[in-house]
Scaffold this motif. Structure first.
Motif, PDB file in Angstrom:
ATOM      1  N   GLY A  90      10.337 -11.196   6.052  1.00 18.52           N
ATOM      2  CA  GLY A  90      11.680 -10.854   5.610  1.00 18.52           C
ATOM      3  C   GLY A  90      12.067  -9.421   5.890  1.00 18.52           C
ATOM      4  N   ILE A  91      11.569  -8.872   7.010  1.00 20.42           N
ATOM      5  CA  ILE A  91      11.938  -7.503   7.371  1.00 20.42           C
ATOM      6  C   ILE A  91      12.622  -7.494   8.737  1.00 20.42           C
ATOM      7  CG2 ILE A  91      10.005  -6.551   6.049  1.00 20.42           C
ATOM      8  CD1 ILE A  91       8.707  -5.851   8.811  1.00 20.42           C
ATOM      9  N   ALA A  92      13.280  -6.386   9.041  1.00 19.82           N
ATOM     10  CA  ALA A  92      13.965  -6.225  10.319  1.00 19.82           C
ATOM     11  C   ALA A  92      12.944  -5.996  11.430  1.00 19.82           C
ATOM     12  CB  ALA A  92      14.934  -5.046  10.248  1.00 19.82           C
ATOM     13  N   ALA A  93      13.337  -6.340  12.652  1.00 19.46           N
ATOM     14  CA  ALA A  93      12.440  -6.165  13.796  1.00 19.46           C
ATOM     15  C   ALA A  93      13.219  -5.768  15.030  1.00 19.46           C
ATOM     16  CB  ALA A  93      11.660  -7.448  14.068  1.00 19.46           C
ATOM     17  N   ILE A  94      12.521  -5.072  15.919  1.00 17.99           N
ATOM     18  CA  ILE A  94      13.025  -4.745  17.250  1.00 17.99           C
ATOM     19  C   ILE A  94      11.965  -5.184  18.257  1.00 17.99           C
ATOM     20  CG2 ILE A  94      13.458  -2.838  18.863  1.00 17.99           C
ATOM     21  CD1 ILE A  94      14.967  -1.419  16.650  1.00 17.99           C
ATOM     22  N   GLY A  95      12.396  -5.864  19.308  1.00 15.18           N
ATOM     23  CA  GLY A  95      11.482  -6.286  20.355  1.00 15.18           C
ATOM     24  C   GLY A  95      11.456  -5.283  21.491  1.00 15.18           C
ATOM     25  N   VAL A  96      10.296  -5.164  22.129  1.00 16.23           N
ATOM     26  CA  VAL A  96      10.182  -4.361  23.342  1.00 16.23           C
ATOM     27  C   VAL A  96       9.646  -5.262  24.452  1.00 16.23           C
ATOM     28  CG1 VAL A  96       9.922  -2.146  22.197  1.00 16.23           C
ATOM     29  CG2 VAL A  96       7.886  -3.504  22.661  1.00 16.23           C
ATOM     30  N   GLU A 132       0.821  -1.217   0.000  1.00 15.99           N
ATOM     31  CA  GLU A 132       0.000   0.000   0.000  1.00 15.99           C
ATOM     32  C   GLU A 132       0.851   1.262   0.000  1.00 15.99           C
ATOM     33  OE1 GLU A 132      -3.059   2.330   3.044  1.00 15.99           O
ATOM     34  OE2 GLU A 132      -2.921   0.144   3.134  1.00 15.99           O
ATOM     35  N   LEU A 133       1.936   1.248   0.778  1.00 11.81           N
ATOM     36  CA  LEU A 133       2.748   2.451   0.927  1.00 11.81           C
ATOM     37  C   LEU A 133       3.915   2.524  -0.050  1.00 11.81           C
ATOM     38  CD1 LEU A 133       2.786   2.751   4.820  1.00 11.81           C
ATOM     39  CD2 LEU A 133       1.240   3.820   3.174  1.00 11.81           C
ATOM     40  N   GLY A 134       4.159   1.440  -0.792  1.00 10.98           N
ATOM     41  CA  GLY A 134       5.200   1.454  -1.813  1.00 10.98           C
ATOM     42  C   GLY A 134       6.599   1.616  -1.271  1.00 10.98           C
ATOM     43  N   VAL A 135       6.888   0.932  -0.165  1.00 12.75           N
ATOM     44  CA  VAL A 135       8.195   1.048   0.485  1.00 12.75           C
ATOM     45  C   VAL A 135       9.025  -0.195   0.197  1.00 12.75           C
ATOM     46  CG1 VAL A 135       9.367   1.332   2.708  1.00 12.75           C
ATOM     47  CG2 VAL A 135       7.158   2.434   2.309  1.00 12.75           C
ATOM     48  N   ASP A 136      10.327  -0.016  -0.007  1.00 16.73           N
ATOM     49  CA  ASP A 136      11.253  -1.132  -0.172  1.00 16.73           C
ATOM     50  C   ASP A 136      11.287  -1.942   1.123  1.00 16.73           C
ATOM     51  OD1 ASP A 136      13.524  -2.802  -0.293  1.00 16.73           O
ATOM     52  OD2 ASP A 136      14.665  -1.354  -1.453  1.00 16.73           O
ATOM     53  N   LYS A 137      11.134  -3.246   1.008  1.00 20.36           N
ATOM     54  CA  LYS A 137      11.088  -4.118   2.178  1.00 20.36           C
ATOM     55  C   LYS A 137      12.331  -3.970   3.060  1.00 20.36           C
ATOM     56  CE  LYS A 137       9.045  -8.087   1.805  1.00 20.36           C
ATOM     57  NZ  LYS A 137       8.657  -9.514   1.545  1.00 20.36           N
ATOM     58  N   GLN A 138      13.447  -3.667   2.463  1.00 23.99           N
ATOM     59  CA  GLN A 138      14.682  -3.504   3.227  1.00 23.99           C
ATOM     60  C   GLN A 138      14.693  -2.227   4.060  1.00 23.99           C
ATOM     61  OE1 GLN A 138      16.792  -6.100   3.288  1.00 23.99           O
ATOM     62  NE2 GLN A 138      15.232  -7.016   1.973  1.00 23.99           N
ATOM     63  N   TYR A 173      13.899 -14.894  18.081  1.00 19.26           N
ATOM     64  CA  TYR A 173      13.358 -14.505  16.775  1.00 19.26           C
ATOM     65  C   TYR A 173      14.234 -13.464  16.083  1.00 19.26           C
ATOM     66  CZ  TYR A 173       9.529 -17.256  18.464  1.00 19.26           C
ATOM     67  OH  TYR A 173       8.778 -18.304  18.949  1.00 19.26           O
ATOM     68  N   GLN A 174      15.461 -13.358  16.549  1.00 20.20           N
ATOM     69  CA  GLN A 174      16.523 -12.600  15.883  1.00 20.20           C
ATOM     70  C   GLN A 174      16.188 -11.126  15.632  1.00 20.20           C
ATOM     71  OE1 GLN A 174      17.730 -14.799  12.379  1.00 20.20           O
ATOM     72  NE2 GLN A 174      17.562 -16.746  13.457  1.00 20.20           N
ATOM     73  N   PRO A 175      15.676 -10.422  16.645  1.00 21.03           N
ATOM     74  CA  PRO A 175      15.485  -8.980  16.468  1.00 21.03           C
ATOM     75  C   PRO A 175      16.830  -8.268  16.407  1.00 21.03           C
ATOM     76  CG  PRO A 175      15.166  -9.561  18.752  1.00 21.03           C
ATOM     77  CD  PRO A 175      15.335 -10.867  18.005  1.00 21.03           C
ATOM     78  N   LEU A 176      16.843  -7.084  15.854  1.00 23.21           N
ATOM     79  CA  LEU A 176      18.066  -6.285  15.854  1.00 23.21           C
ATOM     80  C   LEU A 176      18.511  -5.998  17.281  1.00 23.21           C
ATOM     81  CD1 LEU A 176      17.203  -3.676  13.078  1.00 23.21           C
ATOM     82  CD2 LEU A 176      18.593  -5.751  12.850  1.00 23.21           C
TER      83      LEU A 176
END
Length: 215
Positions: A180-186, A155-161, A199-202
């Motif tokens: 297949g995108i980056a993530a941060i956990g809180v 919808e927003l036309g953003v590069d997945k990376q 789950y391999q967050p940054l």
């Protein structure tokens, strides 16, 4: 990580808004009223992020469809009996989102809530104008299926990376992995850093507002 991302997708419950204890209470009360085994606190937390139908099925796998529907309805009635406001957001969240928007980030929400409930919540917390897109469990497959994220990206036309997911549960981070995108956990919501790290967050942060130091 500055300038690495253009779009930040947030989970809602337990990530932006301090609602986990209320969700647990509503689940436990529904179980009591329908004479089901009452899940302990962590078991109830473990389903936060899923659609409510999937959550109740996971918590009560042996009940029939009729009882499941009654528990879902009971949960919803109790949950929405409580009025919320901007004060229910974690401290500093409103200002953080304002700052991210000023800095040029696009913001979105991917949540296990129903779209009607989310719409009411973002209006009640005065956040409605800050999000470029939202997806709820009645608009796409429940987490951890990546469809919510994929639809927002399309919808927003953003590069997945250039996309970051921020969430408090394993379902959020698993969804990000599946997309297949980056993530941060809180760690202010459903799950601890120790669990989220699988789950391999940054990185794992205590609160979403800690993002301001890194983005």
């Amino acid at each position: 990580m500055k300038n690495r991302f253009d779009l930040i997708i947030f989970d809602w419950d337990g990530t932006l808004i301090d609602s986990v204890d209320w969700i647990v209470y509503c689940i436990q009360q529904a179980a009591i009223r329908h004479h089901c085994r009452v899940p302990d606190v962590q078991a109830a937390k473990d389903i936060i992020g899923l659609s409510i139908e999937k959550a109740i099925t996971q918590l009560f796998p042996d009940i029939d469809d009729s009882l499941r529907e009654k528990i879902v309805a009971d949960y919803a009635q109790t949950f929405f009996s409580k009025d919320i406001s901007r004060a229910d957001l974690f401290p500093g969240v409103y200002e953080m989102l304002q700052q991210f928007k000023v800095n040029g980030y696009q913001l979105a929400i991917a949540t296990g809530k129903k779209s009607r409930g989310l719409a009411q919540a973002v209006v009640a917390t005065e956040l409605a104008d800050l999000f470029a897109a939202t997806r709820s469990s009645d608009q796409a497959e429940s987490k951890p299926n990546p469809l919510m994220i994929n639809q927002i990206i399309s919808e927003l036309g953003v590069d997945k990376q250039r996309v970051l997911m921020v969430g408090d549960s394993v379902h959020d981070l698993q969804m990000a992995m599946n997309a297949g995108i980056a993530a941060i956990g809180v760690t202010c919501g459903a799950h601890s850093a120790e669990i989220l790290q699988h789950y391999q967050p940054l990185m794992c942060l205590s609160y979403p507002t800690d993002l301001l130091e890194f983005l």
